[in-house]
Design a protein around this motif. Structure first.
Motif, PDB file in Angstrom:
ATOM      1  N   GLY A 193       0.807  -1.212   0.000  1.00  0.00           N
ATOM      2  CA  GLY A 193       0.000   0.000   0.000  1.00  0.00           C
ATOM      3  C   GLY A 193       0.840   1.261   0.000  1.00  0.00           C
ATOM      4  N   ASP A 194       0.199   2.370  -0.352  1.00  0.00           N
ATOM      5  CA  ASP A 194       0.907   3.634  -0.514  1.00  0.00           C
ATOM      6  C   ASP A 194       0.953   4.477   0.753  1.00  0.00           C
ATOM      7  OD1 ASP A 194      -2.021   3.969  -1.130  1.00  0.00           O
ATOM      8  OD2 ASP A 194      -1.423   6.072  -1.104  1.00  0.00           O
ATOM      9  N   ASP A 195       0.212   4.111   1.776  1.00  0.00           N
ATOM     10  CA  ASP A 195       0.163   4.899   3.008  1.00  0.00           C
ATOM     11  C   ASP A 195       0.961   4.182   4.088  1.00  0.00           C
ATOM     12  OD1 ASP A 195      -0.565   6.089   5.481  1.00  0.00           O
ATOM     13  OD2 ASP A 195      -2.452   6.801   4.634  1.00  0.00           O
ATOM     14  N   ARG A 196       2.139   4.722   4.395  1.00  0.00           N
ATOM     15  CA  ARG A 196       3.033   4.039   5.333  1.00  0.00           C
ATOM     16  C   ARG A 196       2.479   4.004   6.745  1.00  0.00           C
ATOM     17  NH1 ARG A 196       5.679   5.525   1.034  1.00  0.00           N
ATOM     18  NH2 ARG A 196       7.651   4.564   0.408  1.00  0.00           N
ATOM     19  N   THR A 197       1.569   4.925   7.088  1.00  0.00           N
ATOM     20  CA  THR A 197       0.950   4.891   8.410  1.00  0.00           C
ATOM     21  C   THR A 197      -0.198   3.894   8.444  1.00  0.00           C
ATOM     22  OG1 THR A 197       1.546   7.185   8.852  1.00  0.00           O
ATOM     23  CG2 THR A 197      -0.244   6.252  10.161  1.00  0.00           C
ATOM     24  N   ASP A 199      -1.342   1.608   5.931  1.00  0.00           N
ATOM     25  CA  ASP A 199      -1.026   0.273   5.418  1.00  0.00           C
ATOM     26  C   ASP A 199       0.126  -0.371   6.171  1.00  0.00           C
ATOM     27  OD1 ASP A 199      -2.974   0.420   3.292  1.00  0.00           O
ATOM     28  OD2 ASP A 199      -1.616   1.785   2.259  1.00  0.00           O
ATOM     29  N   GLY A 200       1.104   0.464   6.543  1.00  0.00           N
ATOM     30  CA  GLY A 200       2.259  -0.065   7.263  1.00  0.00           C
ATOM     31  C   GLY A 200       1.925  -0.609   8.634  1.00  0.00           C
ATOM     32  N   ALA A 201       0.764  -0.245   9.172  1.00  0.00           N
ATOM     33  CA  ALA A 201       0.345  -0.756  10.481  1.00  0.00           C
ATOM     34  C   ALA A 201       0.124  -2.257  10.469  1.00  0.00           C
ATOM     35  CB  ALA A 201      -0.929  -0.049  10.937  1.00  0.00           C
ATOM     36  N   TYR A 209       5.296  -5.825   4.962  1.00  0.00           N
ATOM     37  CA  TYR A 209       4.746  -4.632   4.319  1.00  0.00           C
ATOM     38  C   TYR A 209       5.664  -4.147   3.214  1.00  0.00           C
ATOM     39  CZ  TYR A 209       3.473   0.282   3.578  1.00  0.00           C
ATOM     40  OH  TYR A 209       3.143   1.480   3.022  1.00  0.00           O
ATOM     41  N   LEU A 210       5.069  -3.841   2.053  1.00  0.00           N
ATOM     42  CA  LEU A 210       5.795  -3.252   0.930  1.00  0.00           C
ATOM     43  C   LEU A 210       5.139  -1.924   0.579  1.00  0.00           C
ATOM     44  CD1 LEU A 210       7.954  -3.494  -1.344  1.00  0.00           C
ATOM     45  CD2 LEU A 210       6.132  -4.455  -2.763  1.00  0.00           C
ATOM     46  N   PRO A 211       5.837  -0.803   0.755  1.00  0.00           N
ATOM     47  CA  PRO A 211       5.260   0.492   0.361  1.00  0.00           C
ATOM     48  C   PRO A 211       5.397   0.743  -1.134  1.00  0.00           C
ATOM     49  CG  PRO A 211       7.425   0.822   1.328  1.00  0.00           C
ATOM     50  CD  PRO A 211       7.139  -0.660   1.411  1.00  0.00           C
ATOM     51  N   VAL A 227       6.689  -6.899  -5.755  1.00  0.00           N
ATOM     52  CA  VAL A 227       5.920  -7.933  -5.048  1.00  0.00           C
ATOM     53  C   VAL A 227       6.325  -9.322  -5.538  1.00  0.00           C
ATOM     54  CG1 VAL A 227       3.621  -8.886  -4.635  1.00  0.00           C
ATOM     55  CG2 VAL A 227       3.954  -6.403  -4.651  1.00  0.00           C
ATOM     56  N   LEU A 228       6.532  -9.458  -6.826  1.00  0.00           N
ATOM     57  CA  LEU A 228       6.842 -10.762  -7.405  1.00  0.00           C
ATOM     58  C   LEU A 228       8.178 -11.300  -6.904  1.00  0.00           C
ATOM     59  CD1 LEU A 228       5.653 -10.069 -11.060  1.00  0.00           C
ATOM     60  CD2 LEU A 228       4.406 -11.244  -9.226  1.00  0.00           C
TER      61      LEU A 228
END
Length: 247
Positions: A193-197, A199-201, A209-211, A227-228
């Protein structure tokens, strides 16, 4: 090292990108039969963008005090979501009152969204590897028809949408729901996800987690491909695991 068996993708800014504020406004004007000159459209679009009125777009430059409470809970309920974003749009005077609802309706239209260039390829490859795939989104409306219209739904096993559960990221509860929906332990799941707060949770629950960067689609042609490299074929050990088993 645990083999990743499932991947959860955020929606907006991760799998798909919302159109520009100007394109969004032009579509709503067309839908309501409202004609404005180009200079006025550009001026209003810029004002709406500063107001944060476009769902999936920029956050408000200045959040009105009367909307601060809704902002915090906007993705927990469909009515909250609509009230917040139409309320933000109403900070900008528009020529017809019906335009505020027309703008919100446009934000849910398939034509308002563009898939990131590598989204279909990455989903297809993950599916081919036997990886479970979910979409986990903070959102106030049903995004499934948008993904379906763009052919991205065929390999998605589960959807966990915040407004359907009354809980939103970064609450660990929604990540637990998503992992349960995939039938996997958090340690077997990668969140993208693009939101580190928000999605990173997922890491608090034990997910990886992959930003990714929240950029226009044409400026992020291969942001999902990493991702692959993190996800191998399910059911096969990684090289490290094979070496450990023989040590």
């Amino acid at each position: 090292m645990t083999t990743i068996k499932g991947v959860l993708f955020d929606f907006s800014g991760t799998l798909m990108r919302i159109e520009s504020a100007e394109s969004w406004l032009r579509a709503a004007l067309d839908a309501s039969g409202t004609a404005l000159d180009d200079a006025e459209i550009r001026r209003l679009a810029a004002a709406l963008e500063r107001a944060g009125a476009l769902p999936g777009g920029s956050s408000p430059v200045e959040l009105p005090a009367e909307l601060a409470g809704l902002w915090e809970i906007r993705d927990r309920d469909a009515a909250h979501h609509r009230a917040l974003y139409t309320g933000l749009a109403r900070q900008v005077p528009l020529p017809k009152p019906e335009l505020y609802d027309a703008l919100y309706e446009r934000s849910m239209a398939a034509d308002a969204w563009t898939p990131y260039p590598d989204a279909a390829e990455v989903l297809t490859q993950l599916h081919g590897r036997g990886v479970r795939i979910g979409v986990l989104s903070n959102i106030g409306w049903d995004l499934r028809p948008v993904l379906r219209a763009h052919g991205l739904d065929r390999h998605i096993d589960r959807f966990v949408l915040s407004y359907e559960h009354g809980v939103q990221k970064p609450d660990p509860g929604i990540f637990a729901l998503a992992c349960d929906a995939l039938g996997l332990a958090p340690s077997d799941v990668l969140m993208v996800g693009d939101d580190r707060t928000a999605d990173g949770a997922a890491t608090a629950l034990g997910c990886a987690y992959l930003p990714v960067d929240h950029l226009p689609a044409e400026r992020r042609p291969d942001g999902l491909r990493p991702v692959l490299g993190l996800v191998g074929p399910v059911g096969q050990s990684t090289d490290e695991e094979r070496r450990s088993s023989h040590s």
